[in-house]
Design an enzyme around this catalytic site. Structure first.
Site, PDB file in Angstrom:
ATOM      1  N   ARG A   1      -0.451  12.610  10.179  1.00 11.76           N
ATOM      2  CA  ARG A   1       0.869  13.199  10.409  1.00 11.76           C
ATOM      3  C   ARG A   1       1.107  14.372   9.476  1.00 11.76           C
ATOM      4  O   ARG A   1       0.817  14.266   8.275  1.00 11.76           O
ATOM      5  CB  ARG A   1       1.973  12.153  10.173  1.00 11.76           C
TER       6      ARG A   1
ATOM      7  N   ARG B   1       9.306   2.646  11.245  1.00  9.65           N
ATOM      8  CA  ARG B   1      10.318   2.229  10.257  1.00  9.65           C
ATOM      9  C   ARG B   1      11.652   1.894  10.929  1.00  9.65           C
ATOM     10  O   ARG B   1      12.282   2.736  11.543  1.00  9.65           O
ATOM     11  CB  ARG B   1      10.485   3.297   9.165  1.00  9.65           C
TER      12      ARG B   1
ATOM     13  N   SER C   1       6.928   7.061  13.043  1.00 11.92           N
ATOM     14  CA  SER C   1       6.809   5.790  12.338  1.00 11.92           C
ATOM     15  C   SER C   1       7.519   4.636  13.041  1.00 11.92           C
ATOM     16  O   SER C   1       8.397   4.835  13.877  1.00 11.92           O
ATOM     17  CB  SER C   1       7.411   5.994  10.952  1.00 11.92           C
TER      18      SER C   1
ATOM     19  N   ASP D   1       0.803  -1.227   0.000  1.00  7.90           N
ATOM     20  CA  ASP D   1       0.000   0.000   0.000  1.00  7.90           C
ATOM     21  C   ASP D   1       0.835   1.275   0.000  1.00  7.90           C
ATOM     22  O   ASP D   1       0.370   2.326  -0.402  1.00  7.90           O
ATOM     23  CB  ASP D   1      -0.949   0.023   1.208  1.00  7.90           C
ATOM     24  N   HIS D   2       2.092   1.181   0.433  1.00  8.19           N
ATOM     25  CA  HIS D   2       2.923   2.390   0.513  1.00  8.19           C
ATOM     26  C   HIS D   2       3.626   2.686  -0.813  1.00  8.19           C
ATOM     27  O   HIS D   2       3.513   3.771  -1.352  1.00  8.19           O
ATOM     28  CB  HIS D   2       3.996   2.233   1.602  1.00  8.19           C
TER      29      HIS D   2
ATOM     30  N   ASP E   1       3.974  -1.287  11.344  1.00 10.59           N
ATOM     31  CA  ASP E   1       3.534   0.051  10.990  1.00 10.59           C
ATOM     32  C   ASP E   1       2.951   0.673  12.250  1.00 10.59           C
ATOM     33  O   ASP E   1       2.193   0.013  12.976  1.00 10.59           O
ATOM     34  CB  ASP E   1       2.471  -0.006   9.893  1.00 10.59           C
TER      35      ASP E   1
HETATM   36  C1  MIC Z   1       4.083   6.266   8.310  1.00 11.32           C
HETATM   37  O1  MIC Z   1       2.914   6.599   8.393  1.00 11.32           O
HETATM   38  O2  MIC Z   1       5.014   6.983   8.706  1.00 11.32           O
HETATM   39  C2  MIC Z   1       4.397   4.906   7.758  1.00 11.32           C
HETATM   40  C3  MIC Z   1       5.023   5.107   6.459  1.00 11.32           C
HETATM   41  O3  MIC Z   1       3.221   4.182   7.564  1.00 11.32           O
HETATM   42  C4  MIC Z   1       5.296   4.211   8.761  1.00 11.32           C
HETATM   43  C5  MIC Z   1       5.899   2.988   8.304  1.00 11.32           C
HETATM   44  C6  MIC Z   1       7.016   3.185   7.379  1.00 11.32           C
HETATM   45  O4  MIC Z   1       7.820   4.091   7.565  1.00 11.32           O
HETATM   46  O5  MIC Z   1       7.128   2.358   6.478  1.00 11.32           O
HETATM   47  C7  MIC Z   1       4.670   3.937  10.117  1.00 11.32           C
HETATM   48  O6  MIC Z   1       3.780   4.646  10.507  1.00 11.32           O
HETATM   49  O7  MIC Z   1       5.132   3.067  10.850  1.00 11.32           O
HETATM   50 FE1  SF4 Z   2      -0.097   4.687   5.094  1.00  8.55          FE
HETATM   51 FE2  SF4 Z   2       1.239   5.397   7.296  1.00  8.55          FE
HETATM   52 FE3  SF4 Z   2      -0.224   7.155   5.936  1.00  8.55          FE
HETATM   53 FE4  SF4 Z   2      -1.420   5.267   7.279  1.00  8.55          FE
HETATM   54  S1  SF4 Z   2      -0.167   6.888   8.140  1.00  8.55           S
HETATM   55  S2  SF4 Z   2      -1.928   5.924   5.234  1.00  8.55           S
HETATM   56  S3  SF4 Z   2      -0.042   3.548   7.000  1.00  8.55           S
HETATM   57  S4  SF4 Z   2       1.593   6.108   5.237  1.00  8.55           S
END
Ligand code: MIC
Ligand code: SF4
Length: 646
Positions: free
Chosen positions: A378, A538, A536, A63-64, A118
């Protein structure tokens, strides 16, 4: 009755003592991964040399990284699909939707435990389950049947009374929570919702609240499983999976926050933090350039039907662009079938793929100096894909009003409020979720050239000598500062040497060069202030610094998932005994820590850091369980657990 969180945690507890702050090990029923963290998680799972996952359910989502500008992302998708088939994991194909939305619709089950790579995994807490965001390696361990370890959290009861007024939404509830407790207020806590107000909130609304609870730093958030939950599961054809888990009452919680839903007004989080919350009324009249609706926070059927009803017969303002990404194929298909999509299309909105998309800077970046309104969770600096943009977080209702009128305005100007009720039936089609074969032994894992092997993990040395401080940062540094995302960098998630070149790039483009130089000598260290690594899950935000030779980080405090990721990759997370000592170390200083391995082995504190440049000694400490310390001594979790899971 009692606290729901406590009940589920205790039902799954295999090790430890359930006492606030003490470590417990819980059995994990379900796991989820997404593609941006998943490739690393599965490389690590492969390194454990197991034949099959041992969980009740494991799902791999794409999805990313769905923008396919070259071979990298599609190659990673193919890798993930082959791994899923081999090890017994369901595979949600690209285009099927955002992991948390699809998980809520098709897999979340009251009473179960879930870990996901995530940070917004707590979305499933809206269904009454314990759902925790963790690093990919912790998911890999859970898939291998290993326990997940956490400190027994404080359980905070959030008592909801009253009922939301028209044009005030679940998003405003969580923004109100953030306004009250800030982006650090949830650390070490589970936020559990109870009280008479909860029955007025549907499962997707509850999920909006538990999703964005991640922004408070909380371990997770949870709602009870009640009649509302049963109705949602029934609509999803899964009523048989419902169990009742009744809400607790006042005496069940370590702390109580009371929120009168009737008193909440529309709220907005200003740049560049979800905790920077103000009433919408303060921003009325501010011109808006771009609006984006979607993300795992606000892209459910309820959200999209409401958006469509509000856009009906209206056009978006000429100077404003509107992009909408439905959270799942199920949502998209439903609004297509019932005609709501036509109202969205005819308003002039651009329909984006059912994926994370603009939320992670994967396309739909705003123009220079844009004021951007997003229904996401975010608004960290640079996350839109444009460092000059200012992003504001709101409900879908406020976002539609901004798109139609081209400025922040009272959404009541859109007319009568379209109260949403669920249809009696929805179209369910799981054909985009591939079932793994019962025997995967013959399946070959397909690796594209972008997939680099894992680095070597080395045991902690006895001494750190002349380690250079390659970076000193302020409070609330997010994982987006450390390891930026976006369309250019995300495709490198399975290629550590390449992605490491981008660490801290947004705030200090010279970091990589400095760190590499220090690596050739005795390695580097990072000095940070409060809440370092918020955001995140990550693990690249720990893995890439490790690859660049970072040995330890000293902060005033760390965010939970990032701290765990540092431990997992053998970087020592140290904290100042006296926070003012932060001022006694400058970027470029050389530091030494003698006998660190012995100190961690024995659990002795404080540890003395010698600032060789300034000729002073600084006491630091650590908050690490015995197991954490063993992991660090072994050079990371992969080496530590591999032998134990066989
Ligand atoms: C995000 O919202 O920052 C992400 C991208 O979903 C991350 C995961 C990632 O960095 O792959 C998260 O929230 O953990
Ligand atoms: Fe995707 Fe992270 Fe954004 Fe949710 S917050 S939509 S999991 S990138």
């Amino acid at each position: 009755m009692g606290s729901i969180a406590k009940k589920i945690l205790q039902d799954h507890m295999v090790e430890g003592t359930f006492e606030i702050g003490k470590e417990i090990g819980i059995k994990i029923d379900q796991t989820l991964t997404q593609d941006a963290t998943g490739t690393m998680a599965y490389l690590q799972f492969e390194a454990m040399k197991l034949d099959r996952v041992k969980t009740e359910l494991s799902v791999s989502f794409v999805d990313h990284n769905t923008l396919q500008t070259d071979f990298k992302n599609p190659d990673d998708h193919r890798y993930l699909q082959s791994v899923a088939a081999k090890f017994g994991i369901k595979f949600s194909r690209p285009g099927n939707g955002i992991c948390h939305q699809v998980f809520l619709e098709r897999f979340a089950r009251p009473g179960k435990t879930l870990v996901g790579s995530d940070s917004h995994t707590p979305t499933a807490g809206g269904m009454g389950q314990i759902a925790i965001g963790v690093g990919g390696l912790d998911v890999a361990v859970a898939m291998g049947g290993g326990l997940f370890y956490l400190k027994t959290p404080k359980i905070v009861g959030i008592k909801l009374t009253g009922q939301l007024q028209e044009y005030v939404t679940a998003k405003d509830v969580i923004l109100e929570v953030l306004r009250r407790i800030s982006v650090k207020g949830g650390v070490g806590k589970i936020l559990e919702y109870f009280g008479p107000g909860i029955k007025t909130l549907s499962v997707p609304e509850r999920a909006t609240i538990t999703n964005m609870g991640a922004e408070t730093g909380a371990t997770t958030s949870i709602f009870p499983s009640d009649e509302v939950t049963r109705q949602f599961l029934k609509l999803e054809g899964r009523e048989d999976q419902w169990v009742e888990i009744p809400a607790g009452s006042d005496e069940d919680y370590d702390e109580i926050i009371e929120i009168d839903l009737s008193a909440i007004e529309p709220l907005v989080a200003k740049p560049h933090s979800p905790g920077n919350v103000v009433p919408l009324s303060e921003l009325i009249g501010m011109k808006v350039d771009q609006v984006a609706i979607g993300s795992c926070t606000n892209s459910s059927l309820k959200d999209l039907e409401t958006v469509a009803a509000l856009l009906k017969g209206k056009k978006i303002a000429p100077h404003t662009v509107l992009g909408i990404a439905p959270g799942s194929r199920q949502v998209l298909e439903q609004i297509a079938r019932d005609g709501a999509l036509a109202n969205i299309v005819s308003s002039g909105a651009r329909i984006l793929e059912s994926a994370c998309g603009p939320c992670i800077g994967m396309g739909f970046a705003p123009k220079t100096n844009a004021t951007v309104v997003r229904t996401f969770n975010r608004n960290f600096f640079g996350r839109t894909g444009n460092k000059t943009a200012n992003a504001y977080l709101t409900s879908p209702e406020v976002a539609v009003a901004a798109a139609v009128f081209g400025e922040f305005t009272d959404p009541k100007k859109l007319g009568t409020y379209p109260t949403f009720t669920f249809p009696d039936e929805i179209h369910i089609d799981d054909s985009m979720i591939l079932e793994p074969p019962t025997d995967g032994s013959e399946i070959e894992i397909i690796r594209g050239p972008n997939i680099a092997p894992l680095p070597e993990f080395e045991p902690l040395p006895e001494n750190f000598e002349e380690v250079e401080v390659v970076m000193k940062v302020e409070d609330n540094i997010t994982t987006d500062h450390i390891m930026p995302a976006g369309a250019k960098i995300l495709p490198l998630r399975s290629n550590l040497p390449e992605i490491s070149k981008h660490v801290f790039e947004q705030i200090d483009p010279d970091f990589y060069g400095r760190a590499m130089k220090a690596k050739e000598n005795k390695g580097g260290a990072i000095i940070a202030a409060e809440n370092y690594g918020q955001g995140s899950s990550r693990e690249h935000a720990a893995l890439a610094p490790m690859y660049l030779g970072i040995k330890f980080k000293i902060a005033k405090s760390f965010a939970r998932i990032h701290r765990d990721n540092l431990v997992n990759f053998g970087i020592v997370p140290l904290t100042f005994e006296n926070p003012d000592d932060y001022d006694k170390i400058n970027q470029g200083d050389k530091l030494a820590i003698l006998s660190i391995a012995t100190a961690l082995k024995e659990g002795s504190k404080p540890i003395i850091v010698k600032n060789l440049t300034q000729n002073i000694e600084i006491p630091v400490t650590y908050d690490l369980s015995e197991r954490d310390r063993e992991i660090i001594l072994a050079g990371g979790k992969l080496t530590y657990v591999s032998s134990k899971l066989k």
